[in-house]
Structures are given as structure tokens and as C-alpha cells.
Design a protein around this motif. Structure first.
Motif, short mmCIF file in Angstrom:
data_model
loop_
_atom_site.label_atom_id
_atom_site.label_comp_id
_atom_site.label_asym_id
_atom_site.label_seq_id
_atom_site.Cartn_x
_atom_site.Cartn_y
_atom_site.Cartn_z
N SER A 101 0.83 -1.22 0.00
CA SER A 101 0.00 0.00 0.00
C SER A 101 0.86 1.26 0.00
O SER A 101 0.96 1.95 -1.02
N ILE A 102 1.52 1.54 1.11
CA ILE A 102 2.30 2.78 1.22
C ILE A 102 3.49 2.78 0.27
O ILE A 102 3.72 3.77 -0.45
N LEU A 103 4.27 1.70 0.25
CA LEU A 103 5.47 1.67 -0.60
C LEU A 103 5.13 1.84 -2.07
O LEU A 103 5.69 2.74 -2.72
N PRO A 104 4.26 1.01 -2.66
CA PRO A 104 3.95 1.23 -4.09
C PRO A 104 3.30 2.59 -4.33
O PRO A 104 3.52 3.21 -5.37
N GLY A 105 2.50 3.06 -3.36
CA GLY A 105 1.90 4.38 -3.51
C GLY A 105 2.95 5.47 -3.56
O GLY A 105 2.90 6.36 -4.44
N LEU A 106 3.92 5.42 -2.64
CA LEU A 106 4.97 6.43 -2.63
C LEU A 106 5.87 6.33 -3.86
O LEU A 106 6.36 7.34 -4.36
N VAL A 107 6.09 5.11 -4.34
CA VAL A 107 6.89 4.95 -5.56
C VAL A 107 6.21 5.63 -6.75
O VAL A 107 6.84 6.37 -7.51
N LEU A 108 4.90 5.43 -6.88
CA LEU A 108 4.18 6.08 -7.98
C LEU A 108 4.12 7.59 -7.79
O LEU A 108 4.22 8.35 -8.77
N VAL A 109 3.97 8.03 -6.55
CA VAL A 109 4.02 9.48 -6.30
C VAL A 109 5.40 10.02 -6.69
O VAL A 109 5.51 11.08 -7.32
N GLY A 110 6.45 9.27 -6.36
CA GLY A 110 7.80 9.69 -6.73
C GLY A 110 8.01 9.74 -8.24
O GLY A 110 8.62 10.69 -8.76
N VAL A 111 7.51 8.74 -8.95
CA VAL A 111 7.60 8.76 -10.41
C VAL A 111 6.83 9.95 -10.96
O VAL A 111 7.30 10.66 -11.87
N GLY A 112 5.64 10.19 -10.41
CA GLY A 112 4.84 11.32 -10.86
C GLY A 112 5.53 12.66 -10.64
O GLY A 112 5.54 13.52 -11.52
N ILE A 113 6.13 12.84 -9.46
CA ILE A 113 6.86 14.07 -9.17
C ILE A 113 8.01 14.23 -10.16
O ILE A 113 8.26 15.32 -10.69
N SER A 114 8.73 13.13 -10.41
CA SER A 114 9.88 13.19 -11.31
C SER A 114 9.48 13.59 -12.72
O SER A 114 10.20 14.32 -13.40
N LEU A 115 8.33 13.12 -13.17
CA LEU A 115 7.85 13.48 -14.51
C LEU A 115 7.43 14.93 -14.58
O LEU A 115 7.45 15.54 -15.67
N MET A 116 7.06 15.52 -13.45
CA MET A 116 6.43 16.84 -13.46
C MET A 116 7.33 18.01 -13.08
O MET A 116 7.21 19.09 -13.66
N VAL A 117 8.24 17.81 -12.12
CA VAL A 117 8.91 18.96 -11.50
C VAL A 117 9.75 19.76 -12.49
O VAL A 117 9.59 20.97 -12.63
N THR A 118 10.67 19.11 -13.19
CA THR A 118 11.54 19.84 -14.12
C THR A 118 10.76 20.46 -15.27
O THR A 118 10.98 21.62 -15.61
N PRO A 119 9.83 19.74 -15.92
CA PRO A 119 9.02 20.37 -16.97
C PRO A 119 8.20 21.55 -16.46
O PRO A 119 8.04 22.55 -17.17
N LEU A 120 7.68 21.45 -15.23
CA LEU A 120 6.92 22.57 -14.66
C LEU A 120 7.80 23.81 -14.52
O LEU A 120 7.41 24.92 -14.90
#
Length: 460
Positions: A364-383
Motif C-alpha cells: 500500500s504505502i510503498l507502491p503508492g509512494l513509488v508512484l508518487v515519486g515517479v509522478g513528481i519526477s515526470l512533473m517537477v523539471t518540466p513545470l
């Protein structure tokens, strides 16, 4: 603008900039793991925990823009010195705080110091280095700033478990004691020859607006919506925010030096990017606050283990951001900014699977945080690229400051709202509500980005 020979001291400048930024990043990352211990010793429940986080963020987010103006007026070296002194004194006051109220006031003072330090540290590097050397120095500064975010929760957790929560504030004071003598060795500085006016009224309106709204949202948990204190805080905060825009327009017409140059928002990607920032960083602010509390207060994990358990998003951001930045530079930021928050939203929904058994972390928490981390990585620099690429180069500094302030304010408002979402205290059901709110905010950011962001036309 007057420039003294900062380049003669550039090695010292780089060390000072890194240490100053490291201190601010370390403080922000260690506090969450200490919140349960603070509540246990000082009392006050969730309200005090919210204020320990938000008192710092209110002053930091509200004053970071005016701090940039102060550095132009009085010089970057002088302002960063003032900031470090204020931060160090406030850190010792936090460590010695006898009550929750004293701790909260001290945290607000820390935010003032952080606001003075944050814009000046990078500005020192820009003034001291040129060309390829500047890029390399900024890379070192970024790496060490990120390192503070990584080591903070783990080291902070070990200190909380081993020595007590007060020592995490002593930890942040130690690098300051090393940095201040180094700052005093810098012989050059950068300041405007003709001192621009500082928008003091704009800064006061920003602090009153953000602080009033946050005060009302947090204190309603303790006093109720009908309390005169809560009503007055919300009214004053809302009135200050409403007055902020016309005041900034007036300052633009009269002195040309507003706290926030509203003309920047004429650029589509700047406006849309900051709307996305408001939603996305609000969600991320709640993630850091709620997940850490859940791991310690419901699952009863020790502070150091909770720090380790919440590292995946930061590690993924460091591992992927450079690669994502290169692809976004080639293909444009739009779909990265849309896909990233959507992936993060899926991760937030996965965390609903967390129950009362800590073994659920693995599915639950681990896969959730991994996907949140992937999402942040895809978004931060382009933003960042979308926001700064939409404003003139000579206004990139203030554009970055505006975006930074919006991100911090979004986080602190969502922490203020956490009590309403959680129902007054941390529980499994409250945690489930919180991660659903996170998911909705992330989805909103994805939709805003997909609809509103425009990729630059390809270069010929």
C-alpha cells in the motif's frame, strides 16, 4: 548595479551558498518525523503539530519575495548573514521551547531567517561564477540541497529516537555556526547602485492574508467555526488577500517595483503553470505531513524508520529528474506535466489499501509512494521549464520566486486543512480521506496542465 569582486572569493561563496541552503532544507525535512514526539511532550494535539509546520511556512512563503528585494538593496552577503543569524537564534529558541506556543513563535522566526537565506544563496553563486563554471557550481548547490532532503528524515528520526526532538533544532544550528565565519570572509558583494523601493505594504498584506487564513483553518479545530478568533482571522486574511492585487497594481503604476509583478501572469504558461503548482504542491505538502504522522501514530513505527519509509519519492526525483528534463526539453513540458500528477494520483489512491497492520506497507504505502515519486519526477523539471520559459530572461529570478512562494503557500494551506480532513486527529479512516484528497488535487493539476500548457514551437 554595483558589483564588488565576488569572483576572488568564489570557493568560499560556493561553500557558503551550499551550507546556507543545506540548513534550510535540512530543517524543513527533519521536522515532520519529530511531530509525534513534540505532541507527546508539549501537548496540544494535531493543532500544535499543524502550527509547528505552518508557522515556519507562513513567514517563509510570504517573505521570500521581499527578501529578494532586500538583497538587492543591502547586498546578498549582508542579507544572507542576517538570515543565518536569525535562523540560528530561532533554532536554539526552538530547542529550548518550554511550551507549544513558544515553539510555534520560534518556528515563525525560523521562517523569517529562511526567507532571507533562500534567494540570496543562489544569487551569490550567479554573481561569483560565469559560463561553464557557473553551471557546475549550480549543480553542486542543487546536489547538496537535495542531500539535505534525503538525510533529514533519517538523521532526524535517529536523533528523535536517541536524544529527543529538541536536538534536531540543535542539529540545524551547527552548520550555521560554521557558515557565519565563512560569510564574514567574503570581501565582495552585489547591490543596486540606486536602491529600489521595497514594497513593505505588499509584504504585510501577504503575511496577513496567508497567516490569517491559516490561523482560522487551524484554530477552528480547537475553537470551532463560530469563535470570534476564527471568524476575525478568516475575515482579516481574506480582506488582505483581496486588497493585495489592487495594491500591487497601484505600486506597479507609481513606483514600478511591486512585490509580485502581475504582468508576468499575462503569459499563458506562467499562469497555468502556477495554477498547476497550487494544486500539485498542495497535494505534496499533505503527503509529507499525513504519511509521516500515520506511520508513527497509527502504525507506531519509530521516527527513524518512518523517515526511511518515506524516502522513495525523494530518491526517485534525484534519479530521474535529469533524464526527464532532457526529454521535456526535446518534446515540450505539456504531457509530462499532465502525466506526472496523474501517475501520482494513482499512487495516492493505492495508499487507501493501508489498514491497521504495518505489514500493509509493502502493498500500500510503498507502491503508492513509488508512484508518487515517479509522478513528481515526470512533473517537477518540466513545470519549472514551462514557468520560467514563459517569462523574459531578465525576469526569470522573480518568476522563479513567485512560483516558489506559490508552492510553499499551497503546502501550508493544505497542512492547515489537514485537521478538517483527518477529523481532528490521525486515524486509519482519516488517512484514507486524506489520500483521496491528495489524489483529487493531483488529478486537478494533471487536467489543468493538459488543457492549459502550450509547448513552444519546435526550433528550426
Amino acid at each position: 548595479m554595483t558589483t564588488a569582486p565576488l569572483r576572488d572569493d568564489r570557493r568560499i561563496v560556493l561553500v557558503v551558498a551550499i551550507l546556507a541552503s543545506f540548513v534550510v532544507g535540512l530543517d524543513a525535512s527533519v521536522v515532520n518525523v519529530a511531530l509525534p514526539a513534540i505532541r507527546q511532550e508539549l501537548g496540544g494535539g494535531l493543532v500544535v503539530q499543524q502550527w509547528v509546520v505552518d508557522a515556519y511556512m507562513v513567514t517563509l512563503g510570504s517573505l521570500i519575495l521581499v527578501a529578494g528585494s532586500l538583497s538587492d538593496v543591502f547586498g546578498r552577503v549582508r542579507i544572507i548573514t542576517w538570515g543565518l543569524v536569525v535562523f540560528g537564534v530561532a533554532s536554539i529558541a526552538c530547542a529550548a521551547a518550554p511550551t507549544g506556543e513558544v515553539l510555534i513563535v520560534s518556528r515563525a522566526l525560523q521562517g523569517v531567517g529562511g526567507a532571507l537565506v533562500t534567494p540570496s544563496s543562489l544569487a551569490l553563486i550567479v554573481a561569483a561564477y560565469r559560463g561553464a563554471a557557473q553551471s557546475k557550481a549550480i549543480g553542486s548547490w542543487t546536489a547538496w540541497s537535495s542531500a539535505a532532503v534525503i538525510v533529514g528524515p533519517v538523521v532526524g528520526g535517529l536523533i528523535v529516537d536517541g536524544l529527543g526532538w529538541r536536538w534536531i533544532f540543535v542539529l540545524t544550528a551547527i552548520p550555521i555556526a560554521v557558515t557565519i565565519p565563512l560569510v564574514l570572509r567574503i570581501t565582495g558583494d552585489v547591490r543596486h547602485e540606486h536602491r529600489p523601493r521595497i514594497d513593505v505594504v505588499g509584504a504585510v498584506l501577504a503575511v496577513l492574508g496567508v497567516g490569517g487564513v491559516v490561523l482560522g483553518l487551524i484554530e477552528q479545530e480547537r475553537l470551532g467555526w463560530g469563535s470570534p478568533v476564527v471568524v476575525a482571522a478568516l475575515v482579516v486574511g481574506a480582506a488582505a488577500l483581496v486588497a493585495f492585487v489592487p495594491w500591487e497594481l497601484r505600486v506597479t503604476r507609481t513606483t514600478g517595483a511591486p512585490l509580485v509583478p502581475l504582468a508576468l501572469f499575462r503569459a499563458r504558461n506562467f499562469t497555468v503553470g502556477n495554477l498547476a503548482t497550487l494544486s500539485i504542491y498542495g497535494a505534496l505538502g499533505m503527503v509529507g505531513f499525513v504519511v509521516t504522522l500515520f506511520l508513527q501514530e497509527v502504525w507506531r513505527l519509530p521516527a527513524w524508520l518512518a523517515g526511511v519509509a518515506t524516502l522513495p519519492p525523494t530518491l526517485l526525483l534525484l534519479a530521474l529528474s535529469t533524464t526527464v528534463g532532457a526529454f521535456a526539453g526535446k518534446y515540450g513540458p505539456r504531457w509530462f506535466m499532465a502525466a506526472g500528477p496523474a501517475v501520482g494520483a494513482i499512487g495516492a489512491v493505492l495508499m487507501v489499501l493501508a489498514g491497521d497492520d504495518p505489514r500493509a506497507y509493502w502493498w500500500s504505502i510503498l507502491p503508492g509512494l513509488v508512484l508518487v515519486g515517479v509522478g513528481i519526477s515526470l512533473m517537477v523539471t518540466p513545470l519549472t521549464s514551462a514557468v520560467l520559459g514563459s517569462v523574459p530572461e531578465n525576469e526569470a529570478g522573480v518568476g522563479s520566486a513567485v512560483n516558489n512562494a506559490i508552492a510553499r503557500i499551497a503546502s501550508l494551506v493544505m497542512v492547515a486543512l489537514a485537521g478538517i480532513v483527518l477529523g481532528g486527529g490521525m486515524s486509519t479512516a482519516g488517512f484514507h480521506r486524506a489520500v483521496i484528497v491528495m489524489a483529487l488535487l493531483l488529478l486537478a493539476g494533471a487536467v489543468v496542465s493538459a488543457v492549459g500548457i502550450r509547448n513552444a514551437p519546435p526550433r528550426t
